[in-house]
Scaffold this active site. Sequence first.
Site, PDB file in Angstrom:
ATOM      1  N   LYS A 118       0.818  -1.221   0.000  1.00 59.57           N
ATOM      2  CA  LYS A 118       0.000   0.000   0.000  1.00 59.57           C
ATOM      3  C   LYS A 118       0.845   1.261   0.000  1.00 59.57           C
ATOM      4  O   LYS A 118       0.468   2.255  -0.612  1.00 59.57           O
ATOM      5  CB  LYS A 118      -0.939   0.019   1.208  1.00 59.57           C
ATOM      6  CG  LYS A 118      -2.128  -0.896   1.041  1.00 59.57           C
ATOM      7  CD  LYS A 118      -3.260  -0.442   1.959  1.00 59.57           C
ATOM      8  CE  LYS A 118      -4.527  -1.233   1.686  1.00 59.57           C
ATOM      9  NZ  LYS A 118      -5.567  -0.945   2.680  1.00 59.57           N
ATOM     10  N   LYS A 201      -5.067 -10.423  -6.341  1.00 60.27           N
ATOM     11  CA  LYS A 201      -6.191 -10.633  -5.430  1.00 60.27           C
ATOM     12  C   LYS A 201      -7.386  -9.762  -5.830  1.00 60.27           C
ATOM     13  O   LYS A 201      -7.196  -8.613  -6.240  1.00 60.27           O
ATOM     14  CB  LYS A 201      -5.669 -10.238  -4.046  1.00 60.27           C
ATOM     15  CG  LYS A 201      -6.573 -10.399  -2.902  1.00 60.27           C
ATOM     16  CD  LYS A 201      -5.846  -9.992  -1.616  1.00 60.27           C
ATOM     17  CE  LYS A 201      -5.766  -8.476  -1.461  1.00 60.27           C
ATOM     18  NZ  LYS A 201      -5.360  -8.017  -0.135  1.00 60.27           N
ATOM     19  N   LYS A 204     -11.021  -4.300  -3.130  1.00 64.67           N
ATOM     20  CA  LYS A 204     -11.927  -3.145  -3.133  1.00 64.67           C
ATOM     21  C   LYS A 204     -11.342  -1.996  -3.933  1.00 64.67           C
ATOM     22  O   LYS A 204     -12.063  -1.174  -4.471  1.00 64.67           O
ATOM     23  CB  LYS A 204     -12.118  -2.618  -1.703  1.00 64.67           C
ATOM     24  CG  LYS A 204     -12.825  -3.559  -0.757  1.00 64.67           C
ATOM     25  CD  LYS A 204     -13.047  -2.859   0.595  1.00 64.67           C
ATOM     26  CE  LYS A 204     -13.532  -3.817   1.646  1.00 64.67           C
ATOM     27  NZ  LYS A 204     -12.647  -3.973   2.797  1.00 64.67           N
TER      28      LYS A 204
HETATM   29  P1  TYM Z   1     -10.366  -6.158   4.489  1.00 67.67           P
HETATM   30  O1  TYM Z   1     -11.377  -5.123   4.797  1.00 67.67           O
HETATM   31  O2  TYM Z   1      -9.382  -5.891   3.398  1.00 67.67           O
HETATM   32  O3  TYM Z   1     -11.070  -7.540   4.150  1.00 67.67           O
HETATM   33  C1  TYM Z   1     -12.064  -8.075   5.006  1.00 67.67           C
HETATM   34  C2  TYM Z   1     -11.975  -9.593   5.028  1.00 67.67           C
HETATM   35  O4  TYM Z   1     -12.120 -10.110   3.690  1.00 67.67           O
HETATM   36  C3  TYM Z   1     -11.005 -10.940   3.382  1.00 67.67           C
HETATM   37  N1  TYM Z   1     -10.665 -10.766   1.963  1.00 67.67           N
HETATM   38  C4  TYM Z   1     -10.583 -11.768   1.085  1.00 67.67           C
HETATM   39  N2  TYM Z   1     -10.771 -13.100   1.221  1.00 67.67           N
HETATM   40  C5  TYM Z   1     -10.624 -13.852   0.114  1.00 67.67           C
HETATM   41  N3  TYM Z   1     -10.286 -13.336  -1.103  1.00 67.67           N
HETATM   42  C6  TYM Z   1     -10.085 -12.016  -1.283  1.00 67.67           C
HETATM   43  N4  TYM Z   1      -9.782 -11.514  -2.476  1.00 67.67           N
HETATM   44  C7  TYM Z   1     -10.240 -11.156  -0.148  1.00 67.67           C
HETATM   45  N5  TYM Z   1     -10.119  -9.822   0.037  1.00 67.67           N
HETATM   46  C8  TYM Z   1     -10.384  -9.598   1.331  1.00 67.67           C
HETATM   47  C9  TYM Z   1      -9.875 -10.453   4.263  1.00 67.67           C
HETATM   48  O5  TYM Z   1      -8.890 -11.434   4.442  1.00 67.67           O
HETATM   49  C10 TYM Z   1     -10.616 -10.107   5.533  1.00 67.67           C
HETATM   50  O6  TYM Z   1     -10.831 -11.281   6.310  1.00 67.67           O
HETATM   51  N6  TYM Z   1      -7.033  -5.620   8.167  1.00 67.67           N
HETATM   52  C11 TYM Z   1      -8.328  -6.155   7.822  1.00 67.67           C
HETATM   53  C12 TYM Z   1      -9.454  -5.624   8.679  1.00 67.67           C
HETATM   54  C13 TYM Z   1      -9.246  -5.801  10.140  1.00 67.67           C
HETATM   55  C14 TYM Z   1      -9.342  -7.008  10.867  1.00 67.67           C
HETATM   56  C15 TYM Z   1      -9.115  -6.668  12.221  1.00 67.67           C
HETATM   57  C16 TYM Z   1      -9.581  -8.328  10.502  1.00 67.67           C
HETATM   58  C17 TYM Z   1      -8.977  -4.808  11.027  1.00 67.67           C
HETATM   59  N7  TYM Z   1      -8.905  -5.323  12.277  1.00 67.67           N
HETATM   60  C18 TYM Z   1      -9.117  -7.626  13.213  1.00 67.67           C
HETATM   61  C19 TYM Z   1      -9.588  -9.293  11.507  1.00 67.67           C
HETATM   62  C20 TYM Z   1      -9.353  -8.938  12.846  1.00 67.67           C
HETATM   63  C21 TYM Z   1      -8.627  -5.793   6.388  1.00 67.67           C
HETATM   64  O7  TYM Z   1      -8.120  -4.837   5.845  1.00 67.67           O
HETATM   65  O8  TYM Z   1      -9.590  -6.575   5.812  1.00 67.67           O
END
Ligand code: TYM
Length: 338
Positions: A118, A201, A204
């Site tokens: 990022k 991947k 968003k």
């Molecule tokens: P985020 O918002 O990018 O994604 C949310 C969840 O979706 C999963 N994910 C995917 N799984 C499969 N294939 C994909 N292409 C894909 N893109 C996203 C992510 O693995 C995630 O489970 N840092 C985290 C948010 C967060 C968090 C936490 C998660 C903040 N605090 C505490 C767990 C526990 C994030 O940016 O997810």
Amino acid sequence: MAEASFTPRVFSGIQPSGNLHLGNYLGALRRFVDWQARDVETIFCMVDLHAITVWQEPADLAHSTRELAAGFIASGIDPERSILVNQSRVPEHAQLAWIFNCVARMGWMGRMTQWKDKAGKNAEAASLGLFAYPALMAADILTYHATHVPVGEDQKQHIELTRDIAAKFNHDYGVDFFPLTEPVIEGAATRVMSLRDGTKKMSKSDPSDASRINLTDDADTIAKKIRKAKTDPEPLPEAYEDLTDRPEARNLVNIYAALSDLSVEEVMADMGGAQFGRFKPALADLAVEKLSPITEEMARLMRDPAEIDRVLARGAERARTIAAPILDETYRIVGMVR
Ligand code: TYM
């Protein structure tokens, strides 16, 4: 350390940064619903403080937070059974994150793949929050003493860092206070790839909307995106292993398996040898069948944002009854005069 002494508790979060997509659904939301059905406390969070580590228009952030709450509920999260909350409503997250900023080391943060991706080549211009992001994530998890965190594959490194932070805190202060949380990465779709490039991947922030299926896409859009998904000229092989060098085809098979709750072997038994002319329409029908009810329910919920706000206010109250005593005890351990 005796992890068994911690009551099992599940926490996970999703950023309200718009474009909730099929990867989020299959890699995260669907798994959350599975956990909710078990006999364990579940807490799910819209991590709005994480979202602002990169610029968010204020009105868009508020809209995305409510839309994400609608996405959780439409996917099957019941705000009575689970705690559904937005992060900024529970100040303990940010308070514990500060303590963890003082536990985590610069070197640990610098090694995070998400930071490197990022921040890119221009790390000097990235926000300090983006660098410290994983310490806040550790605080999200540990302010509830969560023992299990269901996530997609891309978050594994952050959960490992959460364990490192917990272990260093416990060691430095000579306590057995924070659990060593387990990442739970399960299912056929732990890493859903872009529909335009099977080596990237699904995300968003991909500028190409055709690269992902958004949970707000209507049935026609979903079908069109799948029809146009990049593939190769060969038919599907008989065996899943023969998809190793065909990332786009493999991705579509994984999506099919996850959406239909079949194993990839079962999908191959049915679809092995099929041309994409047969496989893609079957996948499009399946995706529309599974996702359209969610899209419609999200739209319905979004017509009453005040109700969503009430749900989140209630979630915050419940979340704080768990988080506040844990933060209080952390401050005491650290030596803050209370
Ligand atoms: P985020 O918002 O990018 O994604 C949310 C969840 O979706 C999963 N994910 C995917 N799984 C499969 N294939 C994909 N292409 C894909 N893109 C996203 C992510 O693995 C995630 O489970 N840092 C985290 C948010 C967060 C968090 C936490 C998660 C903040 N605090 C505490 C767990 C526990 C994030 O940016 O997810």
